[in-house]
Design a protein around this motif. Structure first.
Motif, mmCIF file in Angstrom:
data_model
loop_
_atom_site.group_PDB
_atom_site.id
_atom_site.type_symbol
_atom_site.label_atom_id
_atom_site.label_comp_id
_atom_site.label_asym_id
_atom_site.label_seq_id
_atom_site.Cartn_x
_atom_site.Cartn_y
_atom_site.Cartn_z
ATOM 1 N N PRO A 43 -4.874 -3.178 9.364
ATOM 2 C CA PRO A 43 -6.148 -2.543 8.989
ATOM 3 C C PRO A 43 -6.358 -2.436 7.485
ATOM 4 O O PRO A 43 -7.493 -2.528 7.003
ATOM 5 N N TYR A 44 -5.288 -2.248 6.736
ATOM 6 C CA TYR A 44 -5.449 -2.116 5.288
ATOM 7 C C TYR A 44 -5.908 -3.434 4.671
ATOM 8 O O TYR A 44 -6.845 -3.466 3.866
ATOM 9 N N ALA A 103 -9.459 -4.071 5.569
ATOM 10 C CA ALA A 103 -10.368 -3.250 4.783
ATOM 11 C C ALA A 103 -10.531 -3.814 3.377
ATOM 12 O O ALA A 103 -11.635 -3.852 2.830
ATOM 13 N N GLN A 124 1.935 1.657 10.474
ATOM 14 C CA GLN A 124 1.708 0.384 11.170
ATOM 15 C C GLN A 124 2.277 -0.808 10.413
ATOM 16 O O GLN A 124 1.617 -1.802 10.215
ATOM 17 N N TYR A 137 0.863 -1.179 0.000
ATOM 18 C CA TYR A 137 0.000 0.000 0.000
ATOM 19 C C TYR A 137 0.894 1.223 0.000
ATOM 20 O O TYR A 137 1.871 1.274 0.759
ATOM 21 N N PRO A 179 -13.084 0.941 1.856
ATOM 22 C CA PRO A 179 -11.930 1.276 2.686
ATOM 23 C C PRO A 179 -11.712 2.796 2.733
ATOM 24 O O PRO A 179 -11.668 3.455 1.699
ATOM 25 N N GLU A 180 -11.656 3.338 3.935
ATOM 26 C CA GLU A 180 -11.298 4.746 4.107
ATOM 27 C C GLU A 180 -9.792 4.766 4.270
ATOM 28 O O GLU A 180 -9.266 4.223 5.240
ATOM 29 N N HIS A 181 -9.104 5.355 3.320
ATOM 30 C CA HIS A 181 -7.640 5.299 3.398
ATOM 31 C C HIS A 181 -7.133 6.156 4.543
ATOM 32 O O HIS A 181 -7.429 7.332 4.634
ATOM 33 N N ASP A 182 -6.402 5.526 5.408
ATOM 34 C CA ASP A 182 -5.951 6.189 6.618
ATOM 35 C C ASP A 182 -4.428 6.350 6.559
ATOM 36 O O ASP A 182 -3.714 5.365 6.455
ATOM 37 N N PRO A 183 -3.939 7.597 6.600
ATOM 38 C CA PRO A 183 -2.485 7.785 6.532
ATOM 39 C C PRO A 183 -1.738 7.037 7.636
ATOM 40 O O PRO A 183 -0.563 6.707 7.485
ATOM 41 N N LYS A 184 -2.421 6.760 8.735
ATOM 42 C CA LYS A 184 -1.770 6.068 9.851
ATOM 43 C C LYS A 184 -1.320 4.662 9.473
ATOM 44 O O LYS A 184 -0.420 4.107 10.077
ATOM 45 N N TRP A 185 -2.008 4.094 8.455
ATOM 46 C CA TRP A 185 -1.664 2.733 8.050
ATOM 47 C C TRP A 185 -0.189 2.610 7.702
ATOM 48 O O TRP A 185 0.437 1.598 7.962
#
Lengths: 252, 281
Positions: free
Chosen positions: B248-249, B252, B279, B229, B270-276
């Motif tokens: 989480p990615y 999702a 992690q 990702y 999937p709401e793309h989350d920069p935090k991914w």
């Protein structure tokens, strides 16, 4: 209840003499108003050919295409397209690359002499989840999912009651596909649209449609409910094979 | 692992864009041996770029850097273009997505397969012909002699893909990179093509990298999976654990797939989350 879309003994042949091929061989189905009807099959099974015949892109067929119980005229009239619209498979090929989205969307409105063009365009973009600024972009500035939303918007502009969907998400990623499928499902429920949807993806068809026709080699071999599809209650060997292949257990 | 075929360490690729360089790969590291490694992710996640970087097939304007890019004893970063021509197709082969574009439309099936054979192995024209026919039979083409005379436009998608596999495997490469080899094909043909690919790869004792966006397919087919990702490897796991992934990615992605066994009202987008990106496992 009169079905919104009905085809009866639809037969389409291509070619002459020895090269003559029956692409569709006396296919029949009915889709009730507000229903999502699916057609599934492999490439070359004739599923897209049926959609092209319904919408009149190819009106060289025998048999009947009935919209709200009325025989569709050959060639299709302008009024026909206010009732029936089609969304094509490839959002990279179905939008004019040199035209702004606004121009693409304004064309059907001009043809059908609609008023308040700008309002309608802004409204329809909003309906498919795009910001109004998208009207001033070119197709190459959009992602695949955004393009497919524009293609859906174009089809919705004339406020049709019937949408023909030809593999609307097969060019998209699963994550983007989820968004477009949700959008299509919501539009159908909110507006009571009737869908005839073609796909080779069993998951998509089972999720979107209530009834499914299975096609192979130009023939509809089985018609079953989405529940039957999920429970693997298929009668013909071909459908069972298709279900196994989609579940990924075919080569386990 | 003594059996490592390809080793990649801290591979970075950037493409020029309107605002300087845009990162396509942000330092990925992995190695592959004689196994089936899957790389999954969405479009734009960099999975194809990773495969192409290993083949040194990226456009010249791409900026590539890596601490290590090694195919057994060969340093791919230092290899000359002349060496690369022997490595590509000879030791490292790539099966592409759509046979309609990847085959030369002006050449017969026989000509394409024998070309690859003659370039990479020292064999005569007659030997190459015999090998090509054997290879076509090995990829389960029923009438190799007839098919050998056809042009790509006369082949179906599944047949074209078998021809491409035959062409890529005839030189007995050590590692095959298959970039979405079945996404242009029907579900009914997909299984067959993967079986054939697997059969050939096993018969030759080669390694395989399968690049795909199709999670169930990769879970079913591969031994080990990398989830990519945003140009990074998010997690690495055994393929059979893919449906139970914890990142989480990956979760999702799994959820966005319409389920086949039950009815859901709405799919999860999937709401793309920069935090991914932070992690990484």
């Amino acid at each position: 209840m009169t079905p919104a879309v009905e085809i009866r003994d639809l037969t389409i042949t291509f070619g002459q003499g020895r090269a003559r091929v029956k692409a569709v061989d006396s296919a029949s189905f009915r889709a009730a108003p507000g229903e999502a009807f699916g057609i599934i099959g492999e490439s070359g099974s004739g599923k897209s050919t049926i959609l092209r015949a319904i919408t009149g892109l190819n009106d060289d067929y025998t048999g009947d295409v009935l919209i709200d119980g009325q025989q569709a005229q050959k060639p299709r009239t302008k009024a026909f397209f206010k009732t029936v619209q089609m969304v094509f498979q490839d959002p990279y090929g179905s939008l004019h690359p040199r035209r702004m989205i606004r121009a693409t969307l304004a064309e059907p409105l001009e043809i059908h002499r609609f008023d308040r063009k700008d309002d309608r365009i802004a409204q329809v973009l909003n309906d498919v989840g795009l910001a109004p600024e998208f009207a001033y972009r070119y197709p190459h500035q959009l992602s695949g999912g955004q393009r497919q939303r524009v293609a859906v918007a174009r089809a919705l502009l004339l406020e049709p009651r019937i949408l023909l969907l030809d593999e609307p998400t097969s060019a998209l990623d699963v994550s983007v596909q989820a968004g477009v499928l949700n959008l299509l499902d919501r539009l159908r429920r909110d507006r009571g649209l009737t869908y005839v949807m073609v796909s080779h993806d069993l998951r998509v068809i089972a999720h979107m449609c209530s009834r499914v026709a299975v096609m192979t080699q130009g023939r509809i071999v089985e018609e079953l409910s989405a529940d039957a599809l999920r429970d693997q209650r298929a009668e013909t060997e071909y459908t069972q094979q298709l279900i196994r292949a989609s579940r990924g257990t075919a080569h386990a | 692992m003594t059996d490592t075929l390809l080793e990649i360490e801290n591979l970075r690729v950037a493409y020029p864009s309107a605002h300087g360089y845009t990162d396509a790969l942000r330092g990925i590291s992995f190695s592959v041996g004689r196994e089936r490694l899957g790389i999954v992710g969405e479009s734009g996640s960099g999975k194809s770029t990773a495969g192409r970087a290993a083949m040194r097939l990226l456009p010249p304007k791409a900026r590539v850097s890596a601490d290590r890019l090694q195919l057994q004893e060969i340093d791919l970063l230092a290899a000359s273009e002349r060496q690369m021509r022997e490595i590509r197709g000879g030791r490292l082969a790539m099966v592409l997505q759509d046979p309609r574009y990847a085959l030369n439309p002006m050449k017969t099936v026989m000509a394409q397969i024998t070309e690859s054979c003659r370039l990479h192995t020292k064999c005569s024209r007659a030997e190459a012909r015999d090998q090509a026919l054997d290879m076509l039979e090995a990829v389960h083409i029923r009438d190799p002699r007839r098919v050998a005379r056809l042009y790509p436009h006369e082949l179906s998608g599944g047949m074209g893909q078998r021809v491409m596999i035959a062409m890529m495997l005839i030189a007995k490469p050590q590692l095959v990179i298959a970039d979405e080899p079945t996404s242009a094909l029907d579900v009914t043909v997909r299984g067959q093509i993967l079986d054939i690919l697997n059969e050939r790869v096993e018969a030759e004792g080669a390694g395989l990298i399968l690049i795909s966006h199709d999670l169930p397919l990769v879970a079913d087919f591969c031994d080990r999976v990398l989830v990519m990702y945003g140009g990074q490897i998010m997690e690495e796991l055994a393929a059979r654990d893919l449906s139970a992934a914890r990142h989480p990615y990956t979760v999702a992605l799994n959820e966005s797939l319409p389920p086949l066994d039950r009815k859901v009202a709405e799919l999860t987008v999937p709401e793309h989350d920069p935090k991914w990106l932070e992690q990484r496992r």
